[in-house]
Design an enzyme around this catalytic site. Structure first.
Site, PDB file in Angstrom:
ATOM      1  N   THR A 198      49.507 -79.738  48.752  1.00 33.06           N
ATOM      2  CA  THR A 198      50.741 -79.405  49.463  1.00 33.06           C
ATOM      3  C   THR A 198      51.678 -80.603  49.450  1.00 33.06           C
ATOM      4  O   THR A 198      51.257 -81.734  49.676  1.00 33.06           O
ATOM      5  CB  THR A 198      50.455 -78.992  50.921  1.00 33.06           C
ATOM      6  OG1 THR A 198      49.644 -77.813  50.924  1.00 33.06           O
ATOM      7  CG2 THR A 198      51.746 -78.698  51.673  1.00 33.06           C
TER       8      THR A 198
ATOM      9  N   PHE B  14      54.851 -82.444  51.191  1.00 31.81           N
ATOM     10  CA  PHE B  14      55.542 -82.544  52.467  1.00 31.81           C
ATOM     11  C   PHE B  14      56.792 -83.400  52.305  1.00 31.81           C
ATOM     12  O   PHE B  14      56.816 -84.330  51.491  1.00 31.81           O
ATOM     13  CB  PHE B  14      54.644 -83.204  53.525  1.00 31.81           C
ATOM     14  CG  PHE B  14      53.461 -82.377  53.947  1.00 31.81           C
ATOM     15  CD1 PHE B  14      53.495 -81.617  55.112  1.00 31.81           C
ATOM     16  CD2 PHE B  14      52.299 -82.370  53.191  1.00 31.81           C
ATOM     17  CE1 PHE B  14      52.413 -80.867  55.511  1.00 31.81           C
ATOM     18  CE2 PHE B  14      51.200 -81.617  53.568  1.00 31.81           C
ATOM     19  CZ  PHE B  14      51.254 -80.863  54.741  1.00 31.81           C
TER      20      PHE B  14
END
Length: 277
Positions: A172, A174
């Site tokens: 992921t 960010f």
């Protein structure tokens, strides 16, 4: 750096893990929604916001790109977190005890092979860390949670199986946001510039707007569109490019973009995370 960094979710969420890894000295502040994360920084309750924008398995995080332009905050960093999914159970339980596993629907979809192999029924929960908290409170050996090891540590759960995700590159990205921009830094792995824009209502406007990046050798790593103002004809684009606005080739590309657009808003200039390459 001292201070507080806000994230969305319960303690033990993957966003909490991102805060721990990127800013270990800062106090992590859990918030209920992405809007609450942004508002906590705007009000000065936190110094930074940690917001997930995309995942290699399920794509972009819904609503984030809509929130960024009007957040009043500026992107000052990016962080990449390897999402390892673990089966957590109450103390003393074994893998064979688990009949049902609860987690966010996205994580359940990323562990289909493991769940099928072990005959475990998936149950949709509000989020990952919240599911771990629920399992800890319930104390039922037949119910497990799919979450981070950090969540297991926080809620006193045993790790019954590690790294059970179907894809071994599940990551992921960010964005770290602050109240003030920082345009002075230069990263050892280069710089990133993020912005949103709307093209003018003329034929091939997007094609022509993108031409300036190609002719000036500016690499655009992301271009995404989404509707705005509740209209099918009003489209805004989000873009990430490699480089700094002070770089001559970036200046030339942005000047050409400006000619074919009705609106451009700079969201942030920040060092590229070495893990993006």
């Amino acid at each position: 750096m001292p201070g507080r960094i806000a994230f969305q979710g319960e303690p033990g969420a993957y966003s909490h893990q991102a805060c721990r890894e990127a800013f270990p000295a800062m106090e992590a502040l859990p918030c209920r929604t992405f809007e609450d994360v942004i508002e906590s920084v705007r009000k000065g309750e936190a110094d930074l916001a940690m917001l997930p924008v995309e995942n290699t398995t399920y794509g972009r995080v819904a609503d984030i790109h809509r929130l960024l332009p009007d957040s009043g905050l500026h992107i000052v960093d990016e962080a990449f977190v390897r999402v390892h999914i673990n089966l957590l159970g109450v103390k003393g339980s074994q893998l064979g005890d688990v009949r049902n596993a609860q987690s966010h629907t996205v994580l359940l979809g990323q562990c289909r092979a493991f769940l099928r192999e072990h005959g475990i029924h998936p149950i949709t929960g509000a989020d990952t860390a919240g599911s771990a908290l629920h399992v800890a409170e319930l104390g039922d050996k037949s119910l497990g949670a799919l979450a981070s090891e950090l969540a297991g540590e926080i809620y006193g759960l045993d790790v019954l199986a590690r790294h059970i995700e179907d894809h071994d590159n599940n990551t992921t990205r960010f964005l770290v946001m602050a109240r003030e921009p920082d345009l002075k830094r230069r990263g050892s792995s280069g710089m990133m510039t993020s912005f949103v824009f709307r093209v003018r209502n003329i034929p091939a406007a997007l094609y022509k707007a993108m031409g300036g990046f190609a002719t000036n050798g500016v690499n655009m790593t992301k271009l995404e569109s989404y509707m705005v103002d509740g209209s099918f004809s009003a489209t805004q684009f989000y873009a990430d490019i490699e480089g700094h606005p002070d770089d001559r080739n970036v200046q030339l590309a942005m000047e050409e973009l400006d000619y074919f657009t009705s609106h451009i808003k700079l969201l942030g200039v920040y060092p590229a995370d070495p893990r993006r390459h």
